[in-house]
Design a protein around this motif. Structure first.
Motif, PDB file in Angstrom:
ATOM      1  N   UNK A  19      -9.594   1.733   0.734  1.00 61.00           N
ATOM      2  CA  UNK A  19      -9.414   0.864  -0.425  1.00 61.00           C
ATOM      3  C   UNK A  19      -8.002   0.307  -0.519  1.00 61.00           C
ATOM      4  N   UNK A  20      -7.022   1.028   0.033  1.00 63.83           N
ATOM      5  CA  UNK A  20      -5.636   0.587  -0.047  1.00 63.83           C
ATOM      6  C   UNK A  20      -5.400  -0.714   0.704  1.00 63.83           C
ATOM      7  N   UNK A  21      -6.252  -1.001   1.712  1.00 63.77           N
ATOM      8  CA  UNK A  21      -6.051  -2.184   2.544  1.00 63.77           C
ATOM      9  C   UNK A  21      -7.213  -3.176   2.480  1.00 63.77           C
ATOM     10  N   UNK A  22      -8.415  -2.677   2.251  1.00 66.18           N
ATOM     11  CA  UNK A  22      -9.595  -3.528   2.333  1.00 66.18           C
ATOM     12  C   UNK A  22     -10.466  -3.468   1.100  1.00 66.18           C
ATOM     13  N   UNK A  66       0.847  -1.195   0.000  1.00 62.09           N
ATOM     14  CA  UNK A  66       0.000   0.000   0.000  1.00 62.09           C
ATOM     15  C   UNK A  66       0.883   1.246   0.000  1.00 62.09           C
ATOM     16  N   UNK A  67       0.333   2.400  -0.374  1.00 59.91           N
ATOM     17  CA  UNK A  67       1.132   3.636  -0.354  1.00 59.91           C
ATOM     18  C   UNK A  67       1.748   3.886   1.021  1.00 59.91           C
ATOM     19  N   UNK A  68       2.997   4.328   1.028  1.00 62.26           N
ATOM     20  CA  UNK A  68       3.691   4.589   2.280  1.00 62.26           C
ATOM     21  C   UNK A  68       3.187   5.900   2.898  1.00 62.26           C
ATOM     22  N   UNK A 119     -17.215  -3.223  -6.454  1.00 63.86           N
ATOM     23  CA  UNK A 119     -16.418  -2.048  -6.116  1.00 63.86           C
ATOM     24  C   UNK A 119     -15.972  -1.293  -7.359  1.00 63.86           C
ATOM     25  N   UNK A 120     -15.570  -2.026  -8.396  1.00 64.99           N
ATOM     26  CA  UNK A 120     -15.126  -1.363  -9.623  1.00 64.99           C
ATOM     27  C   UNK A 120     -16.260  -0.576 -10.269  1.00 64.99           C
ATOM     28  N   UNK A 150     -13.313  10.127   6.919  1.00 61.79           N
ATOM     29  CA  UNK A 150     -12.073  10.052   6.167  1.00 61.79           C
ATOM     30  C   UNK A 150     -11.965   8.808   5.313  1.00 61.79           C
ATOM     31  N   UNK A 151     -12.901   7.879   5.472  1.00 61.02           N
ATOM     32  CA  UNK A 151     -12.875   6.652   4.667  1.00 61.02           C
ATOM     33  C   UNK A 151     -13.106   6.954   3.194  1.00 61.02           C
TER      34      UNK A 151
END
Length: 447
Positions: A243-246, A226-228, A427-428, A286-287
């Motif tokens: 979305x980056x994790x789940x 995932x993005x740092x 999701x897409x 923030x989600x």
């Protein structure tokens, strides 16, 4: 003046008019038996990867199954090492931040993994390549490419992979499957899958552990690919929100409903198309994943409607509809309501006839269709009550028994991938704001 019935009144009283009888009954379903005495030489020894909210429950359930023993645990957060020892009652349980230490151990037969979605591919592929069978939490994958790689690793290494949508191992789901295969509702014409929550915890606003810090958590490793970003305790505890994790409500909630549907109907396939709508309406914290998500799938021409929301509590329901009736499946019960699919009284359209023609039609209809006394048809409404279809223990038992028998499981890598791809399509479609289709040739989602 003779009163003309409305359609509503016609339908309400039609069964009685035709002399039909509705028969209601309740059947209690027996839970599947568990193994009892197990020889020491026949024990299954597993390593636990991820001891968070779901993982701690899996660990606690697994060690209650006779003949099953946890001999090691791994988690990137040190507090969960303590938790694993507390759950197992073993203060000397080997624990580590590095799950590959479990894969290297010859005394470990299999792995149970409950890690964020963006870690599933790495853990499953590594386990299979190390010769370990693995139980992995749902949804199987974080994206389509991850799922395909996991299927390949399972097949290449001849490893058992079971995905954690528990209901496919429940007696309720099995009963629904049996009823459908026997043709009790006829050929399915439509499916509705719905589930709603109405509380912050149900919307994943979990409280981070008070001692969580870069010292107690290997944050950089946790981010994986995932993005740092700088250390963020909310991203760790509430990873499903991003979305980056789940994979959002699709991967957390929909995948259970889809998995149960695929098993009940015997489909085990990816939908042809998906059209989604939704948004973030309540939890603006923030989600970037929606808290309201509706999807219409096309499964070989059959519409499957899904509604998921985090703003109103509604019963979890899988409704299967056909010309002979419907099956309503819920967490603790299954209702089969039969329907004859025929007119049970003269057509209310006859109210448009002049009186003489209408009376003649009524007379002829009753003479032709009314049953003889004592031979009135019956219409069954049967309620099956059973154990919680989301109980993890029966599903874990299926996995551990398969590790010993080497027989494949229902929710294997192919099944898990099919269910997960449906969630990715949902999701897409939401993020692209247009319908999407599954391209079987390229194995990709297209707009």
């Amino acid at each position: 003046m003779k009163r003309i019935l409305s359609r509503r009144a016609f339908l309400k009283g039609s069964a009685a008019a035709a002399g039909g009888v509705v028969v209601s009954k309740t059947i209690l379903l027996e839970a599947k038996p568990f193994p009892t005495a197990v020889a020491a030489s026949d024990r299954v020894r597993f390593g636990m990867v991820g001891i968070g909210m779901q993982g701690s429950g899996l660990l606690g359930m697994a060690i209650t199954i006779p003949g099953v023993e946890c001999v090691g645990a791994a988690d990137l957060y040190d507090g969960r090492h303590t938790l694993a020892k507390e759950i197992t009652g073993n203060p000397n349980l080997p624990t580590s931040r590095e799950y590959k230490q479990l894969l290297d151990r010859k005394d470990i037969d299999c792995i149970v993994a409950a890690v964020p979605d963006h870690w599933h591919r790495r853990v499953v592929v590594d386990a299979c390549n190390a010769g370990k069978d693995i139980y992995c939490e749902k949804p199987m994958s974080h994206n389509v490419a991850d799922g395909l790689a996991m299927v390949e690793a399972s097949h290449k290494n001849n490893r058992i992979v079971q995905i954690g949508s528990q209901r496919v191992s429940s007696v309720l789901c099995e009963t629904a499957r049996d009823l459908y295969q026997k043709g009790t509702i006829g050929d399915g014409g439509m499916v509705e899958l719905t589930l709603g929550r109405n509380d912050p915890t149900g919307a994943w606003e979990y409280p981070p552990p008070p001692d969580l810090s870069p010292q107690t958590l290997d944050w950089d490793t946790w981010l994986n690919d995932a993005p740092k970003i700088p250390f963020n305790p909310l991203h760790f505890a509430r990873w499903r929100c991003w979305r980056a994790y789940g994979t959002g409500v699709a991967g957390d909630l929909m995948v259970h409903l889809i998995s149960g549907m695929l098993y009940t109907l015997g489909w085990n396939e990816i939908p042809r198309a998906a059209t989604a709508m939704g948004g973030i309406f309540r939890f603006k914290d923030g989600r970037d994943m929606p808290d309201f998500h509706t999807v219409l799938f096309d499964y070989h021409g059959i519409p499957v409607y899904v509604r998921l929301d985090l703003g109103c509590e509604t019963p979890e329901l899988a409704r299967f509809m056909g010309p002979k009736g419907l099956l309503d499946a819920g967490e603790f019960e299954l209702r089969h309501s039969s329907q004859p699919g025929i007119d049970l009284a003269p057509s209310y359209y006859a109210s448009s006839f002049p009186a003489k023609l209408r009376d003649q039609y009524f007379k002829e209809w009753h003479a032709e269709h009314d049953p003889q006394l004592g031979k009135e048809p019956t219409y069954e409404d049967t309620l099956y009550k059973g154990h919680d279809w989301d109980d993890m223990r029966p599903h874990l038992n299926v996995f551990f028994q398969a590790v010993k028998s080497r027989k494949d499981v229902t929710e294997n890598a192919v099944f898990g991938n099919n269910a997960a791809v449906a969630c990715h399509m949902a999701n897409e479609s939401y993020f692209r704001q247009k319908p999407v289709t599954w391209d079987a040739a390229s194995k990709t989602i297209k707009s």
